[in-house]
Design an enzyme around this catalytic site. Structure first.
Site, PDB file in Angstrom:
ATOM      1  N   TYR A  41       0.867  -1.309  -0.042  1.00 54.58           N
ATOM      2  CA  TYR A  41      -0.033   0.118  -0.148  1.00 54.58           C
ATOM      3  C   TYR A  41       0.964   1.282  -0.099  1.00 54.58           C
ATOM      4  O   TYR A  41       0.881   2.068   0.786  1.00 54.58           O
ATOM      5  CB  TYR A  41      -0.970  -0.032   1.245  1.00 54.58           C
ATOM      6  CG  TYR A  41      -2.263  -1.057   1.052  1.00 54.58           C
ATOM      7  CD1 TYR A  41      -2.113  -2.201   0.594  1.00 54.58           C
ATOM      8  CD2 TYR A  41      -3.334  -0.466   1.281  1.00 54.58           C
ATOM      9  CE1 TYR A  41      -2.827  -3.070   0.179  1.00 54.58           C
ATOM     10  CE2 TYR A  41      -4.602  -1.445   1.266  1.00 54.58           C
ATOM     11  CZ  TYR A  41      -4.364  -2.681   0.589  1.00 54.58           C
ATOM     12  OH  TYR A  41      -5.426  -3.452   0.145  1.00 54.58           O
ATOM     13  N   TYR A  77      -3.518 -10.083  -8.712  1.00 52.77           N
ATOM     14  CA  TYR A  77      -3.346 -10.228  -7.362  1.00 52.77           C
ATOM     15  C   TYR A  77      -2.514 -11.430  -6.975  1.00 52.77           C
ATOM     16  O   TYR A  77      -1.473 -11.315  -6.220  1.00 52.77           O
ATOM     17  CB  TYR A  77      -4.876 -10.964  -6.996  1.00 52.77           C
ATOM     18  CG  TYR A  77      -5.457  -9.887  -6.230  1.00 52.77           C
ATOM     19  CD1 TYR A  77      -6.368  -8.801  -6.985  1.00 52.77           C
ATOM     20  CD2 TYR A  77      -5.911  -9.677  -4.724  1.00 52.77           C
ATOM     21  CE1 TYR A  77      -6.991  -7.918  -6.084  1.00 52.77           C
ATOM     22  CE2 TYR A  77      -6.342  -8.766  -4.492  1.00 52.77           C
ATOM     23  CZ  TYR A  77      -7.212  -7.871  -5.155  1.00 52.77           C
ATOM     24  OH  TYR A  77      -7.917  -6.699  -4.594  1.00 52.77           O
ATOM     25  N   THR A 127      -8.842  -2.311  -3.579  1.00 56.38           N
ATOM     26  CA  THR A 127      -8.094  -2.107  -2.458  1.00 56.38           C
ATOM     27  C   THR A 127      -8.020  -0.558  -2.330  1.00 56.38           C
ATOM     28  O   THR A 127      -8.513   0.296  -3.388  1.00 56.38           O
ATOM     29  CB  THR A 127      -6.350  -2.304  -2.690  1.00 56.38           C
ATOM     30  OG1 THR A 127      -6.199  -1.766  -3.849  1.00 56.38           O
ATOM     31  CG2 THR A 127      -6.216  -3.784  -2.880  1.00 56.38           C
ATOM     32  N   VAL A 159     -23.495  14.482  -8.996  1.00 58.95           N
ATOM     33  CA  VAL A 159     -23.162  15.288 -10.300  1.00 58.95           C
ATOM     34  C   VAL A 159     -23.765  14.193 -11.501  1.00 58.95           C
ATOM     35  O   VAL A 159     -23.529  13.266 -11.257  1.00 58.95           O
ATOM     36  CB  VAL A 159     -21.457  15.201 -10.268  1.00 58.95           C
ATOM     37  CG1 VAL A 159     -21.160  15.546 -11.736  1.00 58.95           C
ATOM     38  CG2 VAL A 159     -20.959  16.235  -9.207  1.00 58.95           C
ATOM     39  N   SER A 212     -18.701   3.167  -8.622  1.00 60.40           N
ATOM     40  CA  SER A 212     -18.610   2.896  -6.937  1.00 60.40           C
ATOM     41  C   SER A 212     -18.998   1.343  -6.706  1.00 60.40           C
ATOM     42  O   SER A 212     -20.131   0.927  -6.896  1.00 60.40           O
ATOM     43  CB  SER A 212     -19.316   3.640  -6.242  1.00 60.40           C
ATOM     44  OG  SER A 212     -19.362   3.537  -4.876  1.00 60.40           O
TER      45      SER A 212
HETATM   46  C1  LIG Z   1     -17.152  -5.049   1.869  1.00 62.40           C
HETATM   47  C2  LIG Z   1     -16.004  -4.466   1.490  1.00 62.40           C
HETATM   48  C3  LIG Z   1     -14.623  -5.079   1.785  1.00 62.40           C
HETATM   49  C4  LIG Z   1     -13.492  -4.567   1.313  1.00 62.40           C
HETATM   50  N1  LIG Z   1     -12.385  -4.949   1.836  1.00 62.40           N
HETATM   51  C5  LIG Z   1     -11.055  -4.436   1.378  1.00 62.40           C
HETATM   52  C6  LIG Z   1      -9.981  -5.033   1.719  1.00 62.40           C
HETATM   53  O1  LIG Z   1      -9.856  -5.804   2.476  1.00 62.40           O
HETATM   54  N2  LIG Z   1      -8.524  -4.117   1.685  1.00 62.40           N
HETATM   55  C7  LIG Z   1      -8.913  -3.020   0.957  1.00 62.40           C
HETATM   56  O2  LIG Z   1      -7.838  -2.380   0.541  1.00 62.40           O
HETATM   57  N3  LIG Z   1      -9.808  -2.436   0.338  1.00 62.40           N
HETATM   58  C8  LIG Z   1     -11.148  -3.130   0.411  1.00 62.40           C
HETATM   59  N4  LIG Z   1     -12.141  -2.588   0.128  1.00 62.40           N
HETATM   60  C9  LIG Z   1     -12.451  -1.758  -0.757  1.00 62.40           C
HETATM   61  C10 LIG Z   1     -12.049  -0.243  -0.419  1.00 62.40           C
HETATM   62  O3  LIG Z   1     -12.875   0.081   0.604  1.00 62.40           O
HETATM   63  C11 LIG Z   1     -12.404   0.487  -1.807  1.00 62.40           C
HETATM   64  O4  LIG Z   1     -11.570   0.258  -2.832  1.00 62.40           O
HETATM   65  C12 LIG Z   1     -12.276   1.924  -1.657  1.00 62.40           C
HETATM   66  O5  LIG Z   1     -13.012   2.584  -0.509  1.00 62.40           O
HETATM   67  C13 LIG Z   1     -13.000   2.685  -2.824  1.00 62.40           C
HETATM   68  O6  LIG Z   1     -12.724   4.016  -2.594  1.00 62.40           O
HETATM   69  P1  LIG Z   1     -13.280   5.111  -3.797  1.00 62.40           P
HETATM   70  O7  LIG Z   1     -13.239   6.668  -3.048  1.00 62.40           O
HETATM   71  O8  LIG Z   1     -12.382   4.878  -5.044  1.00 62.40           O
HETATM   72  O9  LIG Z   1     -14.719   4.627  -4.269  1.00 62.40           O
HETATM   73  P2  LIG Z   1     -15.954   4.805  -3.251  1.00 62.40           P
HETATM   74  O10 LIG Z   1     -15.642   4.525  -2.095  1.00 62.40           O
HETATM   75  O11 LIG Z   1     -17.104   3.914  -3.965  1.00 62.40           O
HETATM   76  O12 LIG Z   1     -16.527   6.313  -3.236  1.00 62.40           O
HETATM   77  C14 LIG Z   1     -16.938   6.868  -4.387  1.00 62.40           C
HETATM   78  C15 LIG Z   1     -17.827   8.281  -3.693  1.00 62.40           C
HETATM   79  O13 LIG Z   1     -18.195   8.944  -4.817  1.00 62.40           O
HETATM   80  C16 LIG Z   1     -19.662   9.337  -4.544  1.00 62.40           C
HETATM   81  N5  LIG Z   1     -20.068   9.628  -5.948  1.00 62.40           N
HETATM   82  C17 LIG Z   1     -20.000   8.900  -7.028  1.00 62.40           C
HETATM   83  N6  LIG Z   1     -20.470   9.353  -8.147  1.00 62.40           N
HETATM   84  C18 LIG Z   1     -20.940  10.532  -7.599  1.00 62.40           C
HETATM   85  C19 LIG Z   1     -21.643  11.334  -8.337  1.00 62.40           C
HETATM   86  N7  LIG Z   1     -22.059  11.169  -9.562  1.00 62.40           N
HETATM   87  N8  LIG Z   1     -21.918  12.568  -7.679  1.00 62.40           N
HETATM   88  C20 LIG Z   1     -21.565  12.782  -6.476  1.00 62.40           C
HETATM   89  N9  LIG Z   1     -21.082  11.775  -5.532  1.00 62.40           N
HETATM   90  C21 LIG Z   1     -20.814  10.771  -6.236  1.00 62.40           C
HETATM   91  C22 LIG Z   1     -20.181   8.408  -4.115  1.00 62.40           C
HETATM   92  O14 LIG Z   1     -21.310   8.457  -3.054  1.00 62.40           O
HETATM   93  C23 LIG Z   1     -19.223   7.947  -2.900  1.00 62.40           C
HETATM   94  O15 LIG Z   1     -19.154   8.230  -1.814  1.00 62.40           O
HETATM   95  C24 LIG Z   1     -13.686  -3.109   0.739  1.00 62.40           C
HETATM   96  C25 LIG Z   1     -14.643  -2.690   0.476  1.00 62.40           C
HETATM   97  C26 LIG Z   1     -15.956  -3.041   0.922  1.00 62.40           C
HETATM   98  C27 LIG Z   1     -17.181  -2.478   0.648  1.00 62.40           C
END
Ligand SMILES: Cc1cc2nc3c(=O)[nH]c(=O)nc-3n(C[C@H](O)[C@H](O)[C@H](O)COP(=O)(O)OP(=O)(O)OC[C@H]3O[C@@H](n4cnc5c(N)ncnc54)[C@H](O)[C@@H]3O)c2cc1C
Length: 572
Positions: free
Chosen positions: A116, A229, A528, A278, A320
């Protein structure tokens, strides 16, 4: 004499050069001191006072993008606007609860110290919430030095027998297929599924039970992502049976990572425009270049727009994994939403309609049957369940990582984190998390599909797998179970071809970047936190033309010792 003179001349010349060199350094340092600049790079003199950055999405990708803009891009915090449709930031990196009611984490995260890179590089500069002289990274390192993962009950059969998973149970064909995949190019993987490369035997190996539940792979997922992976986490292969390589945060990741980052961003003046969905963007018509002119949004049901200035940029989280996720309760099952009500997919689809370089969102968004699964959070007001787990597994809370019920029809696993798992969690409350990768299957004990089950029914099924049925009534009395349906939780593992995910900064884009799980970063692994952080750093450095790159990707397979250990494990 001549010789001496020559020598003397030579001596004077060397000394002269040295004096000139020293003088130049002193002069540069004096100028640097005077102008207040360290003189390391031209970027430090660049003023970004006129640059406004509009970040779509307040998940970890959006939040880290804001941090990179401030720390490395010198964009004033007040010029950064995070547009988030929910009322809370963090996105999929969530964790919320009230000790008087219950706690919910849609996901429990396992991290990894070697891989990471971008995440840790940023969090070493984010102060801890409790001690501003220490960083979040310091806290995470200390926690992992103190609480060591060493699972004693990683895989369990239908009679609750703990399986010996120190051996992978590979057949010769499985080994051959694993090695073949190791040397295959991504092009050769094409848009094949994992089960098109491996034989049915592979999916009954201890390796598959452990690898697939640690990373949430299904046999129908992309072979290419599976290969990434295997390559990226090859150093974890020999210890996948104990999960010793798993790094955790002291509390859930919302409390331990999102909250301190949010505090730091707010102190820098970043604007959070919550409840802002958005919907689309207008582009300036250009032959070679693509430039966003206007951002359209909906806030409180009203349409609005933002016109971008010539120095402005926009950074969009496209797609997402937690879009349209829903919660159930002790007495109701969560609903499955399939008509894409949240903005994540509709925005990406709108943007990609006329721009093929923005990828192919349908590849990820339109296969809910393949991408959904269900998690559940259990809030317990009695230590009985945790005590019974400790007596049976020998693992203290926080040291056991995952327990997988390999014969469970729902393909269920549970995680007992170190308690308290929430900053505001009182001593008498315990929180555990679990998930089922096959929510459409009927349970072994509760004769219903997991997706139709209430929280109470999920707890019943779990207690039967654990042979805790005698204590079921007492456990139920103290428990609140909140199931969570996530239609797109593994959308990022759907089969894809090159170009289905947009480049972080697509060719020709002057002011738009994509971040998160659905933008392309070569060699890195989706699902991740690191992937999101790496896209964010890449977006900021590219759009602002900063002479910096995210830290290099750790490549275990380039280390002979790691390769040797992996080879030994393959035959173990
Ligand atoms: C069950 C689960 C288990 C996981 N296990 C792991 C793990 O073991 N290890 C690890 O590293 N990661 C893990 N993850 C993954 C990790 O949490 C995600 O990869 C990361 O948090 C994704 O972040 P992001 O900001 O890219 O996307 P997201 O967290 O999906 O954020 C996107 C954000 O944008 C907002 N958004 C999207 N489109 C719009 C729009 N048009 N207008 C306004 N707002 C918008 C959404 O509301 C959301 O808040 C896990 C996730 C889950 C759910």
């Amino acid at each position: 004499m001549i010789t001496r003179k020559k020598g003397c001349t030579a001596g004077v010349s060397v000394a002269g050069i040295a004096v000139k060199y020293l003088f130049s350094i002193m002069l540069i340092s004096a100028v640097a001191l005077f102008t207040g600049c360290s003189g390391n790079s031209a970027e430090e003199n660049v003023s970004r006072d006129n640059t406004h950055a509009y970040i779509v999405g307040g998940g970890i990708a959006g939040l880290t993008a804001a941090a990179f803009l401030i720390r490395d891009g010198k964009v004033p915090g007040k010029n950064i606007h995070v547009l988030e449709e929910m009322k809370i930031t963090g996105g999929a990196l969530d964790g919320i609860g009230d000790p008087k009611k219950y706690y919910v984490i849609r996901g429990g995260r396992m991290m990894n110290l070697p891989t990471y890179e971008t995440t840790w590089e940023l969090f070493q500069d984010i102060p801890s919430l409790t001690d501003p002289n220490r960083s979040v990274m310091d806290e995470i390192k200390d926690f992992n030095n103190k609480v060591k993962t060493n699972s004693q009950a990683r895989v369990v059969d239908k009679d609750r027998n703990i399986q010996d998973v120190s051996r992978m149970n590979f057949s010769w064909r499985d080994r051959w297929d694993m090695m073949r995949l190791g040397i295959m190019s991504e092009e050769a993987c094409g848009d094949k599924r994992i089960n098109e490369h491996f034989s049915p035997h592979f999916f009954k190996t201890s390796f598959w039970y452990m690898w697939s539940t640690t990373f949430a792979f299904q046999p129908w997922h992309s072979l290419l992502e599976f290969k990434r992976y295997n390559d990226r986490f090859i150093h974890e292969f020999p210890r996948i049976n104990t999960l010793e390589g798993v790094a955790r945060t002291p509390y859930n990741q919302y409390d331990s990572m999102v909250l301190p980052l949010l505090k730091w961003l707010k102190e820098k003046g970043v604007n959070f425009e919550m409840g802002t969905k958005v919907t689309n963007m207008d582009f300036k018509k250009g032959i070679k270049e693509t430039t966003v002119e206007k951002i359209h949004y909906l806030r409180d049901g009203k349409e609005g727009s933002i016109t971008l200035g010539k120095d402005d940029i926009t950074i969009v989280t496209n797609g997402s994994m937690t879009a349209d996720s829903t919660l159930g309760s002790m007495t109701s099952a969560p609903k499955l939403i399939t008509n894409q009500q949240d903005g994540a997919w509709s925005l990406w689809k709108n943007l990609a309609k006329e721009h093929s370089e923005f990828g192919n969102p349908s590849k990820f968004a339109d296969h809910v049957d393949e991408s959904k699964w269900e998690s559940f959070t259990v809030t317990l007001r009695d230590p009985l369940f945790l005590q019974k787990m400790k007596d049976w597994t020998g693992n203290d809370p926080g040291t056991g990582a995952l327990v997988t019920f390999k014969d469970s029809n729902w393909y269920m696993s549970i995680v007992i984190a170190r308690q308290p798992h929430f900053i505001n969690q009182p001593e008498n409350i315990k929180v555990i998390w679990g998930y089922g990768l096959f929510p459409d299957q009927v349970g072994n004990y509760v004769k219903k599909k997991m997706s139709d089950c209430t929280g109470e029914e999920i707890l019943t099924e779990l207690c039967y797998h654990l042979k805790f049925e005698k204590d079921l009534a007492a456990i139920k009395k103290s428990a609140i179970v909140i199931p969570c349906m996530m239609p797109y939780i593994t959308a990022q593992f759907e089969m894809r071809k090159p170009g289905d995910r947009p480049e972080v900064v697509p060719a020709g884009s002057t002011n738009l970047a994509f971040i998160g799980q659905f933008a392309e970063i070569p060699e890195d692994t989706v699902f991740t936190v690191e992937y999101s952080a790496r896209t964010a750093a890449t977006a900021v450095y590219t759009l602002l033309n900063i002479d910096k790159e995210p830290p290099p990707i750790y490549k275990g397979k380039h280390h002979i010792g790691v390769l040797w250990d992996a080879a030994v494990t393959l035959f173990r």
